[in-house]
Design a protein around this motif. Structure first.
Motif, PDB file in Angstrom:
ATOM      1  N   ALA A 126      -9.441   1.441  -4.859  1.00  0.00           N
ATOM      2  CA  ALA A 126     -10.000   0.187  -4.157  1.00  0.00           C
ATOM      3  C   ALA A 126     -11.355   0.291  -3.605  1.00  0.00           C
ATOM      4  O   ALA A 126     -12.198  -0.413  -3.633  1.00  0.00           O
ATOM      5  CB  ALA A 126      -9.027  -0.173  -2.795  1.00  0.00           C
ATOM      6  N   ARG A 127     -11.641   1.444  -3.400  1.00  0.00           N
ATOM      7  CA  ARG A 127     -13.089   1.889  -2.825  1.00  0.00           C
ATOM      8  C   ARG A 127     -14.071   1.820  -3.972  1.00  0.00           C
ATOM      9  O   ARG A 127     -15.240   1.281  -3.715  1.00  0.00           O
ATOM     10  CB  ARG A 127     -13.202   3.325  -2.253  1.00  0.00           C
ATOM     11  CG  ARG A 127     -12.458   3.403  -0.844  1.00  0.00           C
ATOM     12  CD  ARG A 127     -12.992   4.626  -0.107  1.00  0.00           C
ATOM     13  NE  ARG A 127     -12.793   5.902  -0.894  1.00  0.00           N
ATOM     14  CZ  ARG A 127     -12.090   6.947  -0.771  1.00  0.00           C
ATOM     15  NH1 ARG A 127     -11.163   6.666   0.082  1.00  0.00           N
ATOM     16  NH2 ARG A 127     -11.923   7.843  -1.611  1.00  0.00           N
ATOM     17  N   ALA A 128     -13.733   2.128  -5.160  1.00  0.00           N
ATOM     18  CA  ALA A 128     -14.410   1.966  -6.424  1.00  0.00           C
ATOM     19  C   ALA A 128     -14.837   0.418  -6.707  1.00  0.00           C
ATOM     20  O   ALA A 128     -15.808   0.167  -7.284  1.00  0.00           O
ATOM     21  CB  ALA A 128     -13.594   2.665  -7.501  1.00  0.00           C
ATOM     22  N   MET A 129     -13.744  -0.533  -6.343  1.00  0.00           N
ATOM     23  CA  MET A 129     -13.813  -1.868  -6.485  1.00  0.00           C
ATOM     24  C   MET A 129     -14.617  -2.674  -5.688  1.00  0.00           C
ATOM     25  O   MET A 129     -15.195  -3.554  -6.012  1.00  0.00           O
ATOM     26  CB  MET A 129     -12.460  -2.445  -6.647  1.00  0.00           C
ATOM     27  CG  MET A 129     -11.558  -2.100  -8.150  1.00  0.00           C
ATOM     28  SD  MET A 129     -10.134  -3.150  -8.225  1.00  0.00           S
ATOM     29  CE  MET A 129      -8.992  -2.587  -7.142  1.00  0.00           C
ATOM     30  N   ILE A 130     -14.551  -2.236  -4.329  1.00  0.00           N
ATOM     31  CA  ILE A 130     -15.261  -3.057  -3.298  1.00  0.00           C
ATOM     32  C   ILE A 130     -16.663  -3.271  -3.817  1.00  0.00           C
ATOM     33  O   ILE A 130     -17.559  -2.579  -4.125  1.00  0.00           O
ATOM     34  CB  ILE A 130     -15.139  -2.381  -2.017  1.00  0.00           C
ATOM     35  CG1 ILE A 130     -14.011  -2.239  -1.508  1.00  0.00           C
ATOM     36  CG2 ILE A 130     -16.176  -3.103  -0.751  1.00  0.00           C
ATOM     37  CD1 ILE A 130     -13.167  -3.607  -1.238  1.00  0.00           C
ATOM     38  N   THR A 141     -11.769   8.643 -10.055  1.00  0.00           N
ATOM     39  CA  THR A 141     -11.383  10.064 -10.319  1.00  0.00           C
ATOM     40  C   THR A 141      -9.867  10.173  -9.574  1.00  0.00           C
ATOM     41  O   THR A 141      -9.617   9.759  -8.436  1.00  0.00           O
ATOM     42  CB  THR A 141     -11.977  10.949  -9.685  1.00  0.00           C
ATOM     43  OG1 THR A 141     -13.729  10.714  -9.941  1.00  0.00           O
ATOM     44  CG2 THR A 141     -11.815  12.286  -9.670  1.00  0.00           C
ATOM     45  N   ALA A 142      -9.005  10.240 -10.648  1.00  0.00           N
ATOM     46  CA  ALA A 142      -7.555  10.568 -10.373  1.00  0.00           C
ATOM     47  C   ALA A 142      -6.923  12.015 -10.571  1.00  0.00           C
ATOM     48  O   ALA A 142      -7.796  12.740 -11.417  1.00  0.00           O
ATOM     49  CB  ALA A 142      -6.942   9.383 -11.272  1.00  0.00           C
ATOM     50  N   PRO A 143      -5.778  12.333 -10.196  1.00  0.00           N
ATOM     51  CA  PRO A 143      -5.406  13.562 -10.504  1.00  0.00           C
ATOM     52  C   PRO A 143      -5.307  14.161 -11.938  1.00  0.00           C
ATOM     53  O   PRO A 143      -5.654  15.240 -12.345  1.00  0.00           O
ATOM     54  CB  PRO A 143      -3.871  13.604  -9.889  1.00  0.00           C
ATOM     55  CG  PRO A 143      -3.993  12.545  -8.918  1.00  0.00           C
ATOM     56  CD  PRO A 143      -4.862  11.582  -9.438  1.00  0.00           C
ATOM     57  N   GLY A 144      -5.193  12.970 -12.820  1.00  0.00           N
ATOM     58  CA  GLY A 144      -4.886  13.257 -14.154  1.00  0.00           C
ATOM     59  C   GLY A 144      -6.485  13.147 -14.759  1.00  0.00           C
ATOM     60  O   GLY A 144      -6.561  13.443 -16.273  1.00  0.00           O
ATOM     61  N   GLY A 145      -7.491  12.830 -14.074  1.00  0.00           N
ATOM     62  CA  GLY A 145      -8.646  13.022 -14.772  1.00  0.00           C
ATOM     63  C   GLY A 145      -9.470  11.622 -14.446  1.00  0.00           C
ATOM     64  O   GLY A 145      -8.775  10.862 -13.811  1.00  0.00           O
TER      65      GLY A 145
END
Length: 157
Positions: A126-130, A141-145
């Protein structure tokens, strides 16, 4: 005091949970404690200790809900509009690797449920989309990359 943003539906759900916990669960727990007390020695009474633990959990949640409701800033999503992603927006994304389409509504922390398509405004995605618009790409950036997404639709419903 920090305001806690939430949708009208999220506020209503918290009000209902508070009502249920105070009007239904609290009396049932009190009754269970009284019944367990009647069995005698409290030091070895598992039902009594379980009921007291349940009471503690319930009262803690009641205090948490009351605090959230006191700080609530209720936002009627149906009255919002615009071309950029903000609180309350329902955003459709395409995963740039798998071409999988996902739709999320950005909501307050208290009403987030990723399985139901509601993500917290404080979540990384959500922060990336705002502030982004249709056609913009975001990287999360997620746990899987790192994952890349393209925003294909923004709606306020």
């Amino acid at each position: 005091m920090d305001r806690v943003p939430m949708t009208v539906a999220g506020h209503a759900a918290l009000v209902e949970e508070l009502r249920r916990r105070t009007a239904e669960e609290r009396p049932a727990i009190i009754e269970a404690i009284a019944e367990a007390r009647a069995h005698g020695d409290l030091s070895e009474n598992a039902e009594y200790h379980a009921a007291k633990e349940q009471q503690s959990h319930n009262e803690g949640r009641v205090m948490e809900i009351e605090s959230m409701l006191a700080k609530a800033e209720i936002i009627d999503v149906s009255k919002l509009s615009g071309n950029t992603v903000k609180f309350g927006a329902t955003v459709t994304l395409i995963d740039e690797d798998t071409e999988e389409e996902k739709t999320y509504q950005i909501v307050g922390d208290a009403e987030a449920d990723a399985r139901a398509g509601r993500i917290s405004i404080s979540s990384p995605i959500a922060r990336a989309m705002i502030g982004k618009e249709v056609g913009d790409s975001i990287e999360v950036t997620a746990p899987g990359g790192a994952r890349g997404y393209e925003i294909t639709k923004i709606a306020f419903v």
